[in-house]
Design an enzyme around this catalytic site. Structure first.
Site, PDB file in Angstrom:
ATOM      1  N   ARG A 268       0.863  -1.185   0.000  1.00 15.33           N
ATOM      2  CA  ARG A 268       0.000   0.000   0.000  1.00 15.33           C
ATOM      3  C   ARG A 268       0.895   1.229   0.000  1.00 15.33           C
ATOM      4  O   ARG A 268       1.734   1.410   0.876  1.00 15.33           O
ATOM      5  CB  ARG A 268      -0.950  -0.004   1.207  1.00 15.33           C
ATOM      6  N   HIS A 272      -1.898   3.433   6.491  1.00 17.83           N
ATOM      7  CA  HIS A 272      -2.854   2.367   6.822  1.00 17.83           C
ATOM      8  C   HIS A 272      -4.284   2.872   6.675  1.00 17.83           C
ATOM      9  O   HIS A 272      -5.117   2.253   6.022  1.00 17.83           O
ATOM     10  CB  HIS A 272      -2.600   1.876   8.244  1.00 17.83           C
ATOM     11  N   TYR A 282       7.708   4.351   9.907  1.00 14.50           N
ATOM     12  CA  TYR A 282       8.100   2.936   9.949  1.00 14.50           C
ATOM     13  C   TYR A 282       8.480   2.364   8.587  1.00 14.50           C
ATOM     14  O   TYR A 282       8.856   1.203   8.491  1.00 14.50           O
ATOM     15  CB  TYR A 282       6.983   2.090  10.579  1.00 14.50           C
TER      16      TYR A 282
END
Length: 369
Positions: A268, A272, A282
């Site tokens: 993706r 999120h 991250y």
């Protein structure tokens, strides 16, 4: 006499478990066919239709992000990068097959028959977003991680008991494969040889948790072994491979052989969700750049252009048509009356206790002013 020591080679056992899960791939990153045996039997018109759906999904992702930032859309989970995993898999199923989506699987749900305006209402938390057309074989997107898997197992068993040749298909992410619901569902469906195809869209992170910290399993597809069902891993950025594997899995399940678990290796590009996640905390730029080279739209565009089926002009037409579709859908959603507190109370109780009746009367009086 000394008892003979039993030697067990645990490393060899683990090696055997990890050995049989190759990644199925049809197109390389340049859109060249590298495995003729995995080229699906799709007509030129079907190939164009699939590419059109993928471009539509990318535009929907971009416009939904903008609408969210404008305050005109509620919850949204970005889908850019997962177009092949989502739309090419959906392309392999039939209208009478039952879709049980997760919250990131709204594009498949719309293509399965949900009006776009209702998808926008669902994002806003409006009850009208759950008033599905009678002929739509689907349930609303599940917010609870992995819960759609359990529902899919039950629906799939129902289809089997009715001797149906249709199947259930459902999706979760790599994080969902760590949930108890995931194991319970594939085990139940496997035990009853139910008509289901389960997808793990492995996009590398469960929110911010890397895939390698979620499970010691070399692949997520091999989790199917414990349920006694086939597990297969496919390049989730390759629309032809995803379609081919999905089509074969559907045929297997529809023939009464039981479920299949498919792990799509995808990515993706966005966060999120748009509810505060920051992927730069991250994920590295190098990782993003590496996966950008594998973009499913770029790969498929090159393949179709080489075949003389796609052009920049055709893609621009799809983009503009999609923008107009979205503009009309958000306008239609805006016209739906806003929900009232009294509506929430009425919807919650089929038989209203006295204290709820009093609250409804109280709020109706306030709302009428």
């Amino acid at each position: 006499m000394a008892e003979k020591e039993l030697t067990i080679d645990f490393e060899a056992l683990l090696k055997d478990v990890n050995a049989d899960f190759p990644v199925y791939q049809t197109l390389d990153e340049e859109g060249k066919v590298i495995n003729e045996n995995l080229v699906p039997d799709l007509s030129d018109d079907e190939l164009v239709e699939l590419m059109t759906s993928m471009v539509w999904s990318r535009v929907l992702d971009q416009r939904s992000t903008a609408l969210n930032r404008q305050g005109r859309l509620g919850f949204f989970a970005p889908t850019a990068g997962q177009e092949a995993s989502q739309l090419a898999s959906h392309f392999a199923f039939e209208k009478e097959d039952v879709l049980l989506p997760g919250y990131r699987d709204v594009p498949q749900l719309i293509k399965h028959g949900l009006p776009l305006a209702e998808a926008f209402l669902w994002s806003r938390g409006h009850v009208a977003g759950n008033n599905y057309p009678a002929d739509l074989k689907a349930l609303p997107p599940q917010i609870i991680i992995g819960a759609q898997y359990v529902q899919a197992a039950g629906v799939a068993l129902g289809l089997k008991k009715r001797d149906s040749k249709n199947v259930v298909f459902t999706y979760t992410g790599d994080g969902g494969s760590s949930q108890g619901d995931f194991y319970e569902a594939i085990n139940f469906a496997g035990a009853y040889h139910a008509n289901a195809v389960f997808y793990i869209q492995n996009n590398g992170f469960a929110i911010s948790t890397p895939r390698e910290k979620q499970s010691a399993a070399k692949t997520l597809a091999q989790k199917a072994v414990a349920a006694g069902i086939p597990g297969i891993q496919v390049d989730g950025m390759d629309p032809l491979a995803v379609y081919y594997v999905s089509k074969k899995a559907r045929e297997w399940a529809a023939s009464g052989n039981g479920p299949v678990l498919i792990e799509t290796l995808t990515y993706r590009y966005g966060p999120h969700t748009l509810s505060g996640d920051d992927p730069t905390r991250y994920r590295t730029k190098e990782m993003d750049d590496e996966w950008t080279k594998k973009d499913p739209l770029v790969r498929f565009r090159k393949y179709l252009t080489e075949k003389g089926l796609w052009s920049e002009e055709k893609e621009e037409q799809v983009i503009e048509a999609t923008k107009e579709e979205i503009k009309q859908a958000i306008t239609d959603a805006d016209r739906v009356p806003k929900q009232k507190v009294s509506d929430f109370l009425k919807n919650m109780y089929e038989v209203q206790p006295q204290n709820i009746k009093e609250q409804i009367e109280f709020y109706e009086a306030k709302e009428s002013k």
